[in-house]
Each structure stands twice: as structure tokens, then as C-alpha cells.
Design a protein around this motif. Structure first.
Motif, PDB file in Angstrom:
ATOM      1  N   ASN A 177       0.884  -1.113   0.124  1.00 43.71           N
ATOM      2  CA  ASN A 177      -0.035  -0.023  -0.125  1.00 43.71           C
ATOM      3  C   ASN A 177       0.912   1.220   0.007  1.00 43.71           C
ATOM      4  O   ASN A 177       1.521   1.385   1.019  1.00 43.71           O
ATOM      5  CB  ASN A 177      -0.832  -0.112   1.035  1.00 43.71           C
ATOM      6  CG  ASN A 177      -2.212   0.923   1.132  1.00 43.71           C
ATOM      7  OD1 ASN A 177      -1.866   1.745   0.403  1.00 43.71           O
ATOM      8  ND2 ASN A 177      -3.349   0.364   1.478  1.00 43.71           N
ATOM      9  N   THR A 178       0.834   2.152  -1.042  1.00 43.31           N
ATOM     10  CA  THR A 178       1.890   2.935  -1.346  1.00 43.31           C
ATOM     11  C   THR A 178       0.856   4.509  -1.544  1.00 43.31           C
ATOM     12  O   THR A 178       1.578   5.163  -2.139  1.00 43.31           O
ATOM     13  CB  THR A 178       2.813   2.873  -2.247  1.00 43.31           C
ATOM     14  OG1 THR A 178       2.211   2.607  -3.722  1.00 43.31           O
ATOM     15  CG2 THR A 178       3.537   1.679  -2.174  1.00 43.31           C
ATOM     16  N   SER A 179      -0.181   4.410  -1.083  1.00 42.45           N
ATOM     17  CA  SER A 179      -0.861   5.577  -1.283  1.00 42.45           C
ATOM     18  C   SER A 179      -1.970   5.941  -0.213  1.00 42.45           C
ATOM     19  O   SER A 179      -2.029   5.093   0.694  1.00 42.45           O
ATOM     20  CB  SER A 179      -1.890   5.443  -2.625  1.00 42.45           C
ATOM     21  OG  SER A 179      -2.856   4.554  -2.495  1.00 42.45           O
ATOM     22  N   GLY A 180      -2.581   7.368  -0.231  1.00 40.47           N
ATOM     23  CA  GLY A 180      -3.611   7.395   0.677  1.00 40.47           C
ATOM     24  C   GLY A 180      -3.125   7.345   2.136  1.00 40.47           C
ATOM     25  O   GLY A 180      -2.057   7.979   2.456  1.00 40.47           O
ATOM     26  N   ASP A 181      -3.702   6.763   2.963  1.00 45.40           N
ATOM     27  CA  ASP A 181      -3.466   6.868   4.537  1.00 45.40           C
ATOM     28  C   ASP A 181      -2.010   6.198   4.571  1.00 45.40           C
ATOM     29  O   ASP A 181      -1.755   6.726   5.700  1.00 45.40           O
ATOM     30  CB  ASP A 181      -4.600   5.773   5.088  1.00 45.40           C
ATOM     31  CG  ASP A 181      -5.800   6.362   5.267  1.00 45.40           C
ATOM     32  OD1 ASP A 181      -5.838   7.573   5.404  1.00 45.40           O
ATOM     33  OD2 ASP A 181      -6.913   5.510   5.765  1.00 45.40           O
ATOM     34  N   TYR A 182      -1.700   5.368   4.014  1.00 44.55           N
ATOM     35  CA  TYR A 182      -0.324   4.546   4.140  1.00 44.55           C
ATOM     36  C   TYR A 182       0.884   5.464   3.657  1.00 44.55           C
ATOM     37  O   TYR A 182       2.003   4.964   3.684  1.00 44.55           O
ATOM     38  CB  TYR A 182      -0.371   3.213   3.517  1.00 44.55           C
ATOM     39  CG  TYR A 182      -1.427   2.424   4.353  1.00 44.55           C
ATOM     40  CD1 TYR A 182      -0.816   1.714   5.455  1.00 44.55           C
ATOM     41  CD2 TYR A 182      -2.656   2.015   4.031  1.00 44.55           C
ATOM     42  CE1 TYR A 182      -1.682   0.834   6.261  1.00 44.55           C
ATOM     43  CE2 TYR A 182      -3.250   1.292   4.688  1.00 44.55           C
ATOM     44  CZ  TYR A 182      -2.927   0.620   5.764  1.00 44.55           C
ATOM     45  OH  TYR A 182      -3.484  -0.122   6.583  1.00 44.55           O
ATOM     46  N   ALA A 183       0.669   6.516   2.763  1.00 48.05           N
ATOM     47  CA  ALA A 183       1.715   7.285   2.227  1.00 48.05           C
ATOM     48  C   ALA A 183       1.427   8.865   2.232  1.00 48.05           C
ATOM     49  O   ALA A 183       1.254   9.398   1.301  1.00 48.05           O
ATOM     50  CB  ALA A 183       1.662   6.979   0.752  1.00 48.05           C
ATOM     51  N   ARG A 184       1.550   9.358   3.652  1.00 49.03           N
ATOM     52  CA  ARG A 184       1.194  10.706   3.671  1.00 49.03           C
ATOM     53  C   ARG A 184       2.476  11.581   3.560  1.00 49.03           C
ATOM     54  O   ARG A 184       2.354  12.915   3.761  1.00 49.03           O
ATOM     55  CB  ARG A 184       0.378  11.065   5.176  1.00 49.03           C
ATOM     56  CG  ARG A 184      -0.780  10.498   5.162  1.00 49.03           C
ATOM     57  CD  ARG A 184      -1.940  10.896   4.076  1.00 49.03           C
ATOM     58  NE  ARG A 184      -3.338  10.449   4.336  1.00 49.03           N
ATOM     59  CZ  ARG A 184      -4.179  10.599   3.635  1.00 49.03           C
ATOM     60  NH1 ARG A 184      -4.060  11.039   2.525  1.00 49.03           N
ATOM     61  NH2 ARG A 184      -5.474   9.894   3.684  1.00 49.03           N
ATOM     62  N   GLY A 185       3.626  11.014   3.592  1.00 48.80           N
ATOM     63  CA  GLY A 185       4.729  11.976   3.321  1.00 48.80           C
ATOM     64  C   GLY A 185       5.663  12.237   4.544  1.00 48.80           C
ATOM     65  O   GLY A 185       5.264  11.895   5.852  1.00 48.80           O
ATOM     66  N   SER A 186       6.306  13.148   4.395  1.00 48.41           N
ATOM     67  CA  SER A 186       7.050  13.798   5.371  1.00 48.41           C
ATOM     68  C   SER A 186       6.446  14.707   6.132  1.00 48.41           C
ATOM     69  O   SER A 186       5.941  15.703   5.323  1.00 48.41           O
ATOM     70  CB  SER A 186       8.516  13.969   4.958  1.00 48.41           C
ATOM     71  OG  SER A 186       9.100  12.858   4.573  1.00 48.41           O
ATOM     72  N   SER A 187       6.758  15.333   7.417  1.00 47.44           N
ATOM     73  CA  SER A 187       6.347  16.250   7.898  1.00 47.44           C
ATOM     74  C   SER A 187       7.022  16.458   9.157  1.00 47.44           C
ATOM     75  O   SER A 187       7.405  15.738   9.787  1.00 47.44           O
ATOM     76  CB  SER A 187       5.037  16.357   8.246  1.00 47.44           C
ATOM     77  OG  SER A 187       4.138  17.379   8.905  1.00 47.44           O
ATOM     78  N   ASN A 188       7.071  17.759   9.785  1.00 47.67           N
ATOM     79  CA  ASN A 188       7.584  17.844  11.144  1.00 47.67           C
ATOM     80  C   ASN A 188       6.542  18.201  12.152  1.00 47.67           C
ATOM     81  O   ASN A 188       6.636  18.087  13.392  1.00 47.67           O
ATOM     82  CB  ASN A 188       8.028  19.642  11.056  1.00 47.67           C
ATOM     83  CG  ASN A 188       9.216  19.920  10.355  1.00 47.67           C
ATOM     84  OD1 ASN A 188      10.008  18.674   9.930  1.00 47.67           O
ATOM     85  ND2 ASN A 188       9.623  21.029  10.078  1.00 47.67           N
ATOM     86  N   GLY A 189       5.004  17.800  11.788  1.00 46.75           N
ATOM     87  CA  GLY A 189       4.112  17.948  12.825  1.00 46.75           C
ATOM     88  C   GLY A 189       3.114  18.741  12.417  1.00 46.75           C
ATOM     89  O   GLY A 189       3.112  19.295  11.059  1.00 46.75           O
ATOM     90  N   SER A 190       1.925  19.124  13.162  1.00 53.43           N
ATOM     91  CA  SER A 190       0.953  19.832  13.015  1.00 53.43           C
ATOM     92  C   SER A 190       0.170  19.599  11.590  1.00 53.43           C
ATOM     93  O   SER A 190      -0.337  20.694  10.720  1.00 53.43           O
ATOM     94  CB  SER A 190       1.453  21.441  12.716  1.00 53.43           C
ATOM     95  OG  SER A 190       1.881  21.858  13.917  1.00 53.43           O
ATOM     96  N   VAL A 191      -0.136  18.339  11.451  1.00 51.23           N
ATOM     97  CA  VAL A 191      -0.869  17.795  10.298  1.00 51.23           C
ATOM     98  C   VAL A 191      -2.252  17.794  10.657  1.00 51.23           C
ATOM     99  O   VAL A 191      -2.522  17.604  12.037  1.00 51.23           O
ATOM    100  CB  VAL A 191      -0.436  16.562   9.613  1.00 51.23           C
ATOM    101  CG1 VAL A 191       0.955  16.843   8.956  1.00 51.23           C
ATOM    102  CG2 VAL A 191      -0.249  15.418  10.536  1.00 51.23           C
ATOM    103  N   THR A 192      -3.111  17.603   9.839  1.00 50.98           N
ATOM    104  CA  THR A 192      -4.526  17.258  10.082  1.00 50.98           C
ATOM    105  C   THR A 192      -5.274  16.034   9.348  1.00 50.98           C
ATOM    106  O   THR A 192      -6.187  15.617   9.889  1.00 50.98           O
ATOM    107  CB  THR A 192      -5.377  18.520   9.918  1.00 50.98           C
ATOM    108  OG1 THR A 192      -5.177  18.980   8.254  1.00 50.98           O
ATOM    109  CG2 THR A 192      -5.073  20.003  10.549  1.00 50.98           C
ATOM    110  N   THR A 193      -4.567  15.762   8.301  1.00 43.93           N
ATOM    111  CA  THR A 193      -5.116  14.535   7.646  1.00 43.93           C
ATOM    112  C   THR A 193      -4.665  13.228   8.417  1.00 43.93           C
ATOM    113  O   THR A 193      -3.591  12.969   8.613  1.00 43.93           O
ATOM    114  CB  THR A 193      -4.685  14.483   6.255  1.00 43.93           C
ATOM    115  OG1 THR A 193      -5.324  15.808   5.565  1.00 43.93           O
ATOM    116  CG2 THR A 193      -5.511  13.406   5.468  1.00 43.93           C
ATOM    117  N   GLY A 194      -5.558  12.339   8.591  1.00 43.85           N
ATOM    118  CA  GLY A 194      -5.354  11.052   9.251  1.00 43.85           C
ATOM    119  C   GLY A 194      -4.290  10.336   8.333  1.00 43.85           C
ATOM    120  O   GLY A 194      -4.601  10.294   6.998  1.00 43.85           O
ATOM    121  N   GLY A 195      -3.555   9.517   8.915  1.00 45.48           N
ATOM    122  CA  GLY A 195      -2.895   8.246   8.196  1.00 45.48           C
ATOM    123  C   GLY A 195      -1.261   8.421   8.694  1.00 45.48           C
ATOM    124  O   GLY A 195      -0.960   8.754   9.914  1.00 45.48           O
TER     125      GLY A 195
END
Length: 254
Positions: A76-94
Motif C-alpha cells: 500500500n503506497t498511497s492514501g492513508d499509508y503514504a502521507r509523506g514527511s512532516s515536522n508535525g501539525s498535520v490534520t489529515t489522518g494516516g
């Protein structure tokens, strides 16, 4: 012909270098240690032969995502399983590769961690299960397990990240001493904070033989509060096959 062969070898070597070392987690003997960090993880999903930025699904199984469960060996390489990189403060589940040191530098640890943003239909409840194989040629009676739980406490809701283990992948034994619950009240100054957890699993003599697997699981869920949820991450998972001390009860000299 010689130039063609050299070019071909160069291409093969370049391809090998580009493939990340996301192999299965294996204990090779008593005293062996596996340290699992996520420095090369980019939040690009899971596959049994992971590309750069992905994690090995032969090692990880996940439940509780709105996009469905990820079984061992699945892709699974899309959607919930592949939200990418972040430092935090995201709002989309995954699932994300959170850089837990970017806004709260501290000693030790890796920069990226296996992160997740809970949501109304994502990991509330859910599980992250790590498979560890015994390739020691012998029975392993005990293993030491340590890890860090990170939380970016920016929301007024408490969530749990609790640990359990299994020798068959079906029946899991909880370890309540490792339970973790984030604060319900949000921090005024929001930084990534780490909580270290460690335990020795001693209930292994019945089944962790050579060729077997042990399954380490982190279960997540809502606890209290309301509204949006904090971000969480796991990192620096260390697993060591330890020696069980032998107690000498009698000693006789002939």
C-alpha cells in the motif's frame, strides 16, 4: 563490447545503491541486537520489496486505517499509508515520516520516526505490529525491548499507545507497565516530546524456537477529550536476545 559491459555494471551498481536496506528484523543469536530507526523512511508507503522512502511490509502489519488494513507482505503506497514527511501539525489522518527532532532537538535518536495522525476513522482504534524472526539456530527465552513514543501535543484530546506481544500473531499479551497516554490538555508551547519505554519479555520458553517469529504490537485509541487529535510516532526500537541466568542449587565434589 567492453564499454557496454562497463556501462551495464555501472547501471546495476547504481540500482543497488538506490535500494534502501529495509530488510526483515532477525535475531541471529543470543546477545544479538536489532536497532530499528526510520532515517530513510519518507512516508511513501509499504511494500514487501520496498523502494526508497518505503518500509518493508514483511516486517510491519497495520490495522485501523480507513483505507483498509495492511497485512504482512501486502503493498500500500498511497492514501492513508503514504502521507509523506512532516515536522508535525498535520490534520489529515494516516501514516507519516515525522521529523521529531526538527522542532525539539535532543540528544540521541534518529531524526525521522514512524508517525501517525489519528482521526475519526484512522487508528482509533488501530494497531502497528512488528514481526521479529528467530534465526539464531536455538531457542530464545528472553528478549529486551526498548523504544521511544513521541507525541506532538497540540490538541485537547488524549490518546493511548499501548504495547503487547504474541508468539503466534493471534493471541497477544499486554504489558501494562508500558502503557502510554498523551495529555488531554494541549501544550502551550508545542514541541515533540519523547517517552522512553523498556521491558524484558520472559514468557518465551514455550514457543520462540529457531525459525519462529515474535510479534510486537502497539495498539492505539482515543482515551478522553474531544476535537482533533495529537500526532504520534515510534522510533529507536531496540530488540536484544538475552541470556537467562542459570541458578546453581546444589554443588557436589566427589
Amino acid at each position: 563490447m567492453r564499454l557496454t559491459l562497463i556501462a551495464l555494471l555501472t547501471l546495476v551498481l547504481a540500482t543497488l545503491v538506490a535500494v534502501p536496506t529495509s530488510a526483515q528484523v532477525v535475531l541471529t543469536g543470543i546477545g544479538s541486537t536489532e536497532m530499528i530507526t526510520f532515517d530513510s523512511f519518507l512516508g511513501d508507503g509499504f511494500a514487501p520489496m520496498p523502494a526508497a522512502g518505503q518500509l518493508d511490509s514483511d516486517t510491519w502489519s497495520i490495522t485501523g486505517m480507513s483505507d483498509g488494513d495492511l497485512a504482512f507482505g501486502a503493498t500500500n503506497t498511497s492514501g492513508d499509508y503514504a502521507r509523506g514527511s512532516s515536522n508535525g501539525s498535520v490534520t489529515t489522518g494516516g501514516i507519516y515520516a515525522f521529523d521529531v527532532l526538527a522542532v525539539s532537538p535532543m540528544e540521541g535518536g534518529s531524526s525521522r520516526a514512524l508517525g501517525f495522525q489519528p482521526g475519526g476513522s484512522d487508528v482509533t482504534p488501530g494497531t502497528f505490529t512488528l514481526r521479529v524472526d528467530n534465526d539464531s539456530g536455538d531457542q530464545i527465552d528472553e528478549i529486551d525491548v526498548t523504544y521511544n513514543v513521541y507525541v506532538f501535543n497540540d490538541q485537547p484530546r488524549a490518546n493511548s499507545v499501548n504495547f503487547s506481544f504474541s508468539l503466534d500473531g493471534v493471541t497477544f499479551t499486554p504489558v501494562p507497565a508500558l502503557d502510554f497516554t498523551s495529555p488531554e490538555a494541549a501544550d502551550g508551547l508545542v514541541l515533540w516530546s519523547a517517552t522512553a519505554r523498556s521491558t524484558t519479555l520472559t514468557m518465551l520458553a514455550a514457543g520462540f524456537q529457531d525459525g519462529d517469529s515474535i510479534f510486537l504490537r502497539w495498539t492505539t485509541d482515543d482515551v478522553s477529550g474531544g476535537g482533533s487529535r495529537d500526532e504520534f510516532a515510534l522510533d529507536d526500537i531496540e530488540i536484544t536476545a538475552t541470556v537467562v541466568p542459570v541458578e546453581l542449587t546444589t554443588f557436589t565434589i566427589d
